[in-house]
Scaffold this motif. Structure first.
Motif, mmCIF file in Angstrom:
data_model
loop_
_atom_site.group_PDB
_atom_site.id
_atom_site.type_symbol
_atom_site.label_atom_id
_atom_site.label_comp_id
_atom_site.label_asym_id
_atom_site.label_seq_id
_atom_site.Cartn_x
_atom_site.Cartn_y
_atom_site.Cartn_z
ATOM 1 N N GLN A 142 0.818 -1.203 0.000
ATOM 2 C CA GLN A 142 0.000 0.000 0.000
ATOM 3 C C GLN A 142 0.861 1.265 0.000
ATOM 4 N N GLY A 143 2.134 1.100 -0.347
ATOM 5 C CA GLY A 143 3.014 2.256 -0.451
ATOM 6 C C GLY A 143 3.253 2.964 0.863
ATOM 7 N N GLY A 144 3.302 2.224 1.956
ATOM 8 C CA GLY A 144 3.578 2.814 3.253
ATOM 9 C C GLY A 144 2.343 3.271 4.002
ATOM 10 N N LYS A 145 1.170 3.275 3.331
ATOM 11 C CA LYS A 145 -0.061 3.633 4.036
ATOM 12 C C LYS A 145 -0.391 2.555 5.046
ATOM 13 N N LYS A 146 -0.834 2.991 6.219
ATOM 14 C CA LYS A 146 -1.158 2.011 7.263
ATOM 15 C C LYS A 146 -2.427 1.250 6.888
ATOM 16 N N PRO A 147 -2.356 -0.086 6.898
ATOM 17 C CA PRO A 147 -3.572 -0.853 6.642
ATOM 18 C C PRO A 147 -4.475 -0.800 7.869
ATOM 19 N N ARG A 148 -5.750 -1.056 7.661
ATOM 20 C CA ARG A 148 -6.671 -1.135 8.799
ATOM 21 C C ARG A 148 -6.399 -2.439 9.533
ATOM 22 N N LEU A 149 -6.105 -2.337 10.807
ATOM 23 C CA LEU A 149 -5.796 -3.532 11.588
ATOM 24 C C LEU A 149 -7.070 -4.287 11.938
ATOM 25 N N THR A 150 -6.924 -5.603 12.025
ATOM 26 C CA THR A 150 -8.048 -6.457 12.388
ATOM 27 C C THR A 150 -7.882 -6.927 13.832
ATOM 28 N N ALA A 151 -8.945 -7.513 14.358
ATOM 29 C CA ALA A 151 -8.862 -8.116 15.691
ATOM 30 C C ALA A 151 -7.806 -9.215 15.706
ATOM 31 N N GLN A 152 -7.674 -9.924 14.584
ATOM 32 C CA GLN A 152 -6.659 -10.982 14.507
ATOM 33 C C GLN A 152 -5.249 -10.414 14.589
ATOM 34 N N ASP A 153 -5.016 -9.246 13.965
ATOM 35 C CA ASP A 153 -3.706 -8.588 14.081
ATOM 36 C C ASP A 153 -3.367 -8.323 15.546
ATOM 37 N N TRP A 154 -4.360 -7.818 16.284
ATOM 38 C CA TRP A 154 -4.147 -7.542 17.710
ATOM 39 C C TRP A 154 -3.906 -8.839 18.484
ATOM 40 N N ALA A 155 -4.678 -9.886 18.169
ATOM 41 C CA ALA A 155 -4.498 -11.172 18.866
ATOM 42 C C ALA A 155 -3.118 -11.752 18.579
ATOM 43 N N ASP A 156 -2.671 -11.661 17.320
ATOM 44 C CA ASP A 156 -1.340 -12.161 16.973
ATOM 45 C C ASP A 156 -0.249 -11.379 17.706
ATOM 46 N N ALA A 157 -0.424 -10.058 17.787
ATOM 47 C CA ALA A 157 0.556 -9.231 18.506
ATOM 48 C C ALA A 157 0.556 -9.578 19.993
ATOM 49 N N ALA A 158 -0.609 -9.860 20.547
ATOM 50 C CA ALA A 158 -0.684 -10.259 21.961
ATOM 51 C C ALA A 158 0.025 -11.588 22.180
ATOM 52 N N LEU A 159 -0.139 -12.535 21.252
ATOM 53 C CA LEU A 159 0.563 -13.825 21.373
ATOM 54 C C LEU A 159 2.076 -13.630 21.305
ATOM 55 N N ALA A 160 2.526 -12.761 20.402
ATOM 56 C CA ALA A 160 3.970 -12.480 20.320
ATOM 57 C C ALA A 160 4.470 -11.881 21.633
ATOM 58 N N ALA A 161 3.680 -10.995 22.224
ATOM 59 C CA ALA A 161 4.068 -10.386 23.504
ATOM 60 C C ALA A 161 4.117 -11.437 24.604
ATOM 61 N N ILE A 162 3.155 -12.351 24.620
ATOM 62 C CA ILE A 162 3.161 -13.426 25.624
ATOM 63 C C ILE A 162 4.396 -14.294 25.462
ATOM 64 N N SER A 163 4.772 -14.605 24.219
ATOM 65 C CA SER A 163 5.981 -15.399 23.971
ATOM 66 C C SER A 163 7.215 -14.736 24.554
ATOM 67 N N GLU A 164 7.262 -13.413 24.444
ATOM 68 C CA GLU A 164 8.444 -12.671 24.869
ATOM 69 C C GLU A 164 8.455 -12.349 26.355
ATOM 70 N N GLY A 165 7.279 -12.068 26.930
ATOM 71 C CA GLY A 165 7.278 -11.592 28.310
ATOM 72 C C GLY A 165 6.154 -12.103 29.188
ATOM 73 N N GLY A 166 5.461 -13.132 28.733
ATOM 74 C CA GLY A 166 4.378 -13.677 29.529
ATOM 75 C C GLY A 166 3.120 -12.833 29.441
ATOM 76 N N LEU A 167 2.120 -13.224 30.192
ATOM 77 C CA LEU A 167 0.825 -12.558 30.140
ATOM 78 C C LEU A 167 0.924 -11.087 30.548
ATOM 79 N N ALA A 168 1.849 -10.769 31.432
ATOM 80 C CA ALA A 168 2.021 -9.379 31.873
ATOM 81 C C ALA A 168 2.411 -8.457 30.720
#
Length: 200
Positions: free
Chosen positions: A11-37
């Motif tokens: 999209q030429g650097g334009k921010k795409p509209r994030l989905t709930a799945q994007d947020w869930a995936d980012a939360a899983l990555a955060a849990i992998s790195e630092g736990g639920l906190a």
């Protein structure tokens, strides 16, 4: 995550509209790195290159995001794995394929161990119970297809899952005691473990 980055580039650097799945995936990555906190709205928004407004568009609160992340974990790490294993028609080869894949993945990805460390949290406990029941039932089904009686198949499925969890813990706490995940030593290790589990 790679798909999201690719969308941004297309999209030429334009921010795409994030989905709930994007947020869930980012939360899983955060849990992998630092736990639920590590699941906190502002740091996740920064990681995703967005604002808290995007979060509140999809979720009422942090607990709702945690639930979505745990559902995503079950979808990817349980249902996705089962679907992949089911491509194999022979039940013994399915067990071998499942075991090899699961053991390697658990050693390489800290997500399962991070979730285990927070299994006392009510939301994680509920998800772990649901996922564990599904996984044990699936492995028990494979043992039943090999001809074991239902009760024994269930016991073997539970034992196989216990071996998997133990391997996952060791893979992160004391990796040097395990064989490298590639090569003949790892294959022999898997063969020995599966030989015991499938012995009549």
């Amino acid at each position: 995550m790679a798909q999201r980055q690719q969308r941004t580039q297309q999209q030429g650097g334009k921010k795409p509209r994030l989905t709930a799945q994007d947020w869930a995936d980012a939360a899983l990555a955060a849990i992998s790195e630092g736990g639920l906190a590590a699941v906190a709205v502002e740091p996740l928004a920064t990681r995703l290159g967005t604002t808290k407004g995007s979060f509140y568009w999809h979720f009422a609160n942090r607990d709702a995001l945690i639930d979505a992340a745990l559902d995503r974990w079950a979808e990817i790490n349980t249902e996705g794995t089962i679907a992949e294993v089911e491509e194999e028609t022979d039940p013994e080869r399915r067990i071998r394929r499942l075991f090899a894949f699961a053991v390697r993945a658990a050693t390489e990805d800290p997500l399962e161990v991070s979730l285990l460390a927070t299994a006392g949290h009510p939301r994680v406990a509920e998800a772990f119970h649901r996922v564990t029941e599904r996984r044990v039932a699936y492995v028990a089904q494979l043992f039943a297809e090999l001809g074991f009686p239902q009760a024994e198949a269930r016991q073997r499925g539970l034992l196989a899952y216990s071996v998997y969890l133990g391997h996952a813990q060791l893979g992160h706490a004391a990796p040097s005691v395990l064989p490298a995940s590639e090569g003949g030593e790892f294959s022999a290790y898997l063969d020995d473990a599966l030989g015991v589990l499938m012995r009549r």
